[in-house]
Design a protein around this motif. Structure first.
Motif, PDB file in Angstrom:
ATOM      1  N   GLU A 447       0.822  -1.209   0.000  1.00  0.00           N
ATOM      2  CA  GLU A 447       0.000   0.000   0.000  1.00  0.00           C
ATOM      3  C   GLU A 447       0.858   1.261   0.000  1.00  0.00           C
ATOM      4  O   GLU A 447       0.505   2.256  -0.650  1.00  0.00           O
ATOM      5  N   LYS A 448       1.993   1.224   0.696  1.00  0.00           N
ATOM      6  CA  LYS A 448       2.875   2.394   0.704  1.00  0.00           C
ATOM      7  C   LYS A 448       3.415   2.669  -0.692  1.00  0.00           C
ATOM      8  O   LYS A 448       3.507   3.822  -1.130  1.00  0.00           O
ATOM      9  N   GLY A 449       3.758   1.610  -1.428  1.00  0.00           N
ATOM     10  CA  GLY A 449       4.272   1.784  -2.775  1.00  0.00           C
ATOM     11  C   GLY A 449       3.213   2.180  -3.775  1.00  0.00           C
ATOM     12  O   GLY A 449       3.494   2.900  -4.739  1.00  0.00           O
ATOM     13  N   ASP A 450       1.993   1.701  -3.575  1.00  0.00           N
ATOM     14  CA  ASP A 450       0.859   2.030  -4.443  1.00  0.00           C
ATOM     15  C   ASP A 450      -0.357   2.212  -3.552  1.00  0.00           C
ATOM     16  O   ASP A 450      -0.963   1.226  -3.115  1.00  0.00           O
ATOM     17  N   LEU A 453      -3.491  -0.024  -3.479  1.00  0.00           N
ATOM     18  CA  LEU A 453      -3.483  -1.403  -2.972  1.00  0.00           C
ATOM     19  C   LEU A 453      -3.787  -1.378  -1.475  1.00  0.00           C
ATOM     20  O   LEU A 453      -2.960  -1.725  -0.632  1.00  0.00           O
ATOM     21  N   VAL A 454      -4.995  -1.012  -1.144  1.00  0.00           N
ATOM     22  CA  VAL A 454      -5.401  -0.815   0.250  1.00  0.00           C
ATOM     23  C   VAL A 454      -5.281  -2.133   1.008  1.00  0.00           C
ATOM     24  O   VAL A 454      -5.869  -3.148   0.621  1.00  0.00           O
ATOM     25  N   GLY A 455      -4.496  -2.130   2.077  1.00  0.00           N
ATOM     26  CA  GLY A 455      -4.311  -3.343   2.849  1.00  0.00           C
ATOM     27  C   GLY A 455      -3.673  -4.471   2.060  1.00  0.00           C
ATOM     28  O   GLY A 455      -3.777  -5.633   2.441  1.00  0.00           O
ATOM     29  N   ALA A 457      -4.604  -5.354  -0.893  1.00  0.00           N
ATOM     30  CA  ALA A 457      -5.611  -5.951  -1.779  1.00  0.00           C
ATOM     31  C   ALA A 457      -5.291  -5.551  -3.212  1.00  0.00           C
ATOM     32  O   ALA A 457      -5.166  -4.372  -3.524  1.00  0.00           O
ATOM     33  N   LEU A 458      -5.170  -6.554  -4.090  1.00  0.00           N
ATOM     34  CA  LEU A 458      -4.693  -6.306  -5.450  1.00  0.00           C
ATOM     35  C   LEU A 458      -5.800  -6.024  -6.452  1.00  0.00           C
ATOM     36  O   LEU A 458      -5.532  -5.494  -7.525  1.00  0.00           O
ATOM     37  N   GLY A 459      -7.054  -6.393  -6.139  1.00  0.00           N
ATOM     38  CA  GLY A 459      -8.103  -6.388  -7.144  1.00  0.00           C
ATOM     39  C   GLY A 459      -9.064  -5.222  -7.110  1.00  0.00           C
ATOM     40  O   GLY A 459     -10.037  -5.203  -7.864  1.00  0.00           O
ATOM     41  N   GLY A 460      -8.843  -4.246  -6.228  1.00  0.00           N
ATOM     42  CA  GLY A 460      -9.765  -3.117  -6.149  1.00  0.00           C
ATOM     43  C   GLY A 460     -11.123  -3.484  -5.586  1.00  0.00           C
ATOM     44  O   GLY A 460     -12.092  -2.747  -5.755  1.00  0.00           O
ATOM     45  N   GLY A 461     -11.199  -4.609  -4.882  1.00  0.00           N
ATOM     46  CA  GLY A 461     -12.476  -5.111  -4.360  1.00  0.00           C
ATOM     47  C   GLY A 461     -12.644  -6.569  -4.731  1.00  0.00           C
ATOM     48  O   GLY A 461     -12.023  -7.073  -5.671  1.00  0.00           O
ATOM     49  N   THR A 462     -13.474  -7.257  -3.990  1.00  0.00           N
ATOM     50  CA  THR A 462     -13.641  -8.694  -4.179  1.00  0.00           C
ATOM     51  C   THR A 462     -14.093  -9.052  -5.591  1.00  0.00           C
ATOM     52  O   THR A 462     -14.776  -8.268  -6.256  1.00  0.00           O
ATOM     53  N   ALA A 463     -13.716 -10.255  -6.024  1.00  0.00           N
ATOM     54  CA  ALA A 463     -14.187 -10.803  -7.295  1.00  0.00           C
ATOM     55  C   ALA A 463     -15.494 -11.573  -7.128  1.00  0.00           C
ATOM     56  O   ALA A 463     -15.978 -12.151  -8.098  1.00  0.00           O
ATOM     57  N   ALA A 464     -16.062 -11.584  -5.938  1.00  0.00           N
ATOM     58  CA  ALA A 464     -17.298 -12.319  -5.688  1.00  0.00           C
ATOM     59  C   ALA A 464     -18.428 -11.789  -6.563  1.00  0.00           C
ATOM     60  O   ALA A 464     -18.479 -10.600  -6.902  1.00  0.00           O
ATOM     61  N   ALA A 465     -19.358 -12.679  -6.922  1.00  0.00           N
ATOM     62  CA  ALA A 465     -20.429 -12.339  -7.858  1.00  0.00           C
ATOM     63  C   ALA A 465     -21.278 -11.180  -7.368  1.00  0.00           C
ATOM     64  O   ALA A 465     -21.815 -10.406  -8.174  1.00  0.00           O
TER      65      ALA A 465
END
Length: 537
Positions: A447-450, A453-455, A457-465
């Motif tokens: 997260e510090k580098g980007d 990437l909150v916490g 997390a790479l996907g900007g939010g869950t991939a769940a349906a």
């Protein structure tokens, strides 16, 4: 609101908040349309999660975040930018992917379908032909499928092409495949263990479990893209994608200002008028503001709840992040000494679990526990691109998912790195003896580098349906448009989500252009505004 006594820093047709790859794609498309574009980047470098550097040892290049790019290579968005003219070229490892099972067997994906089929056949008679049949099914829908996935929602053109090609019965079968869990899909397609575990490992690039609805489409998509185009890497590192996007934008007159964190989107009468950077400087946007930042950051931090419909703010309370991530890069004095040599030629390796192990690992994450035996995604970067390290050595990385948390104790991260190295040591005895440099990036470091990437997390939010399509990032239109006129969400929090393919940025740029067109702009804005009022009233 717009402060009356603040310093004016400048103006542009479009202000893009964030120079991640989606922000750069959006800026390029607007510049192509003749717009004057300024990108405001909080950090000192462009690219977001698409960057490279020497962080382990001199002469060893590491991709700091993302590495292998099947979606980027196949993306009509990135392909349309002709980035090869700006220095981007691609390389492939001899094998695309190997999933190493705990018993030592490996399922191997190669760009030659017959080679992959032979690996599947070793697990069960007939599975080789079953793989080839699954791949033939994919090739029938691949182009309109990608157009449908990466287009703005609703995906009318790609969807109509799919319907014409598959007819009603075929379209219904495809629709079922989009929601079936990967464990179920693997069991339907194959008799042996190789095919299902290969698909399931691909699905676990997301935060979904093998039993979760929608995991099937992610596993199927990544595996079939691997069969069709491979999982290539940019020659010279991930940074080459960013460098090409920056060079293309600069050539078209676009500007990027670094060290310029935005702390407020300025609005008046329900319309985005510009932004304010930390320190109080004001930037005016004559036509649009596009934000390549996570949805909660845009709505709650930059716009503010007072300027938003109350229902939207309520829905954001239920926004779910994908899991945190722990990534380790190693400089090795020699190639990884895999016991199963079939793994040595794969660019990407999955290891640490069979199908049941993937379920156990996912269940531990769901219970907010640190997995006792982590499932690892491993990148053999020198195997894929020899320029990553000196001859006879290896630049290696691995990442694993963690439960989502903003704060981790140093001893927790250290202990989990040890677990990761133990999994590698078991699969490749002598691995630890080869380490000449190590770089650990825990969730806070990522997260510090980007900051997007909150916490970790790479996907900007869950991939769940429940957070996809018209439900992404919250129930609404599933588009880049926001309830604030002339403000657009251009990050992975918008449809179609995470991955280096540029679609959220492209969709935001297209929405801004459509809003601005002299003949259709008024109708467009009125229609979007009415839709948002109906949803959020």
């Amino acid at each position: 609101m717009i402060p009356s006594d603040a310093e004016s820093a400048g103006s542009a047709d479009a202000l893009v908040v964030g120079a991640g790859h989606n922000g750069l794609v959006a800026a390029n498309l607007l510049a192509d349309a003749g717009w004057d574009v300024t990108v405001l980047e909080a950090t000192g470098a462009p690219g977001g999660a698409v960057r490279s550097a020497e962080v382990t040892a001199p002469g060893y290049l590491s991709d700091l975040y993302s590495s292998f790019y099947p979606l980027g290579y196949a993306s009509p968005v990135l392909r349309g930018l002709d980035l090869d003219r700006y220095g981007l070229s691609w390389r492939h490892a001899p094998d695309v992917l190997a999933h190493l099972l705990p018993d030592g067997r490996a399922a191997v994906l190669n760009r030659d379908p017959e080679v992959t089929a032979a690996s599947m056949e070793a697990f069960a008679p007939g599975d080789g032909e079953r793989w080839l049949h699954a791949y033939r099914d994919w090739t029938e829908v691949a182009e309109p499928m990608l157009d449908t996935i990466l287009a703005p929602f609703p995906p009318v053109r790609g969807g109509l092409t799919l319907l014409r090609r598959l007819r009603v019965s075929g379209a219904l079968r495809l629709a079922r495949r989009l929601v079936v869990p990967i464990r179920k899909l693997g069991a339907e397609l194959f008799d042996g263990e190789g095919g299902p575990v290969l698909l399931a490992g691909c699905a676990l690039h997301t935060d979904l479990s093998p039993e979760e609805a929608g995991s099937g489409v992610y596993g199927w998509l990544l595996a079939m893209l691997g069969q069709q185009v491979g999982w290539p890497v940019p020659d010279g590192g991930a940074q080459k994608i960013t460098d090409a996007l920056v060079a293309r934008l600069t050539e078209r007159g676009g500007r990027i200002l670094y060290g310029a964190p935005v702390d407020r989107v300025l609005t008046a009468r329900g319309r985005a008028m510009g932004v304010r950077t930390v320190g109080g400087a004001l930037w005016r946007a004559r036509r649009a503001v596009l934000a390549d930042v996570p949805a909660p950051a845009l709505y709650l931090d930059l716009v503010g709840a007072a300027a938003l419909p109350p229902r939207l703010v309520e829905d954001l309370a239920h926004f779910r992040w994908d899991g945190s991530t722990l990534k380790v890069d190693w400089a090795l004095s020699a190639p990884v000494p895999w016991t199963n040599r079939a793994v040595a030629t794969a660019g990407t390796v999955h290891l640490g679990a069979d199908l049941d192990g993937l379920t156990t690992y996912s269940a531990e994450l769901a219970r907010h526990e640190l997995p006792r035996r982590p499932f690892l995604l491993v990148g053999q970067m020198t195997v894929a691109d020899p320029s990553h390290s000196p001859p006879g050595t290896e630049s290696l990385w691995s990442y694993t998912h963690l439960p989502f948390r903003r704060h981790w104790r140093a001893e927790e991260i250290t202990a989990h790195v040890d677990r990761m190295e133990q999994v590698l040591e078991e699969a490749a005895p002598g691995f630890r003896d080869l380490i000449v440099g190590r770089h650990v990036a825990g969730p806070a470091d990522l997260e510090k580098g980007d900051p997007s990437l909150v916490g970790g997390a790479l996907g900007g939010g869950t991939a769940a349906a429940y957070q996809q399509l018209f439900l992404r990032p919250i129930p609404g239109l599933g588009r880049a448009d926001t309830p604030v006129d002339r403000l657009y969400l251009a990050s992975a929090s918008a449809h179609p989500g995470g991955g280096v393919h540029g679609a959220p940025g492209a969709n935001a740029a297209r929405a801004a252009l459509a809003r601005d067109r002299a003949l259709t702009g008024g109708l467009y804005a009125a229609g979007i505004g009415a839709a948002h009022r109906a949803i959020y009233r």
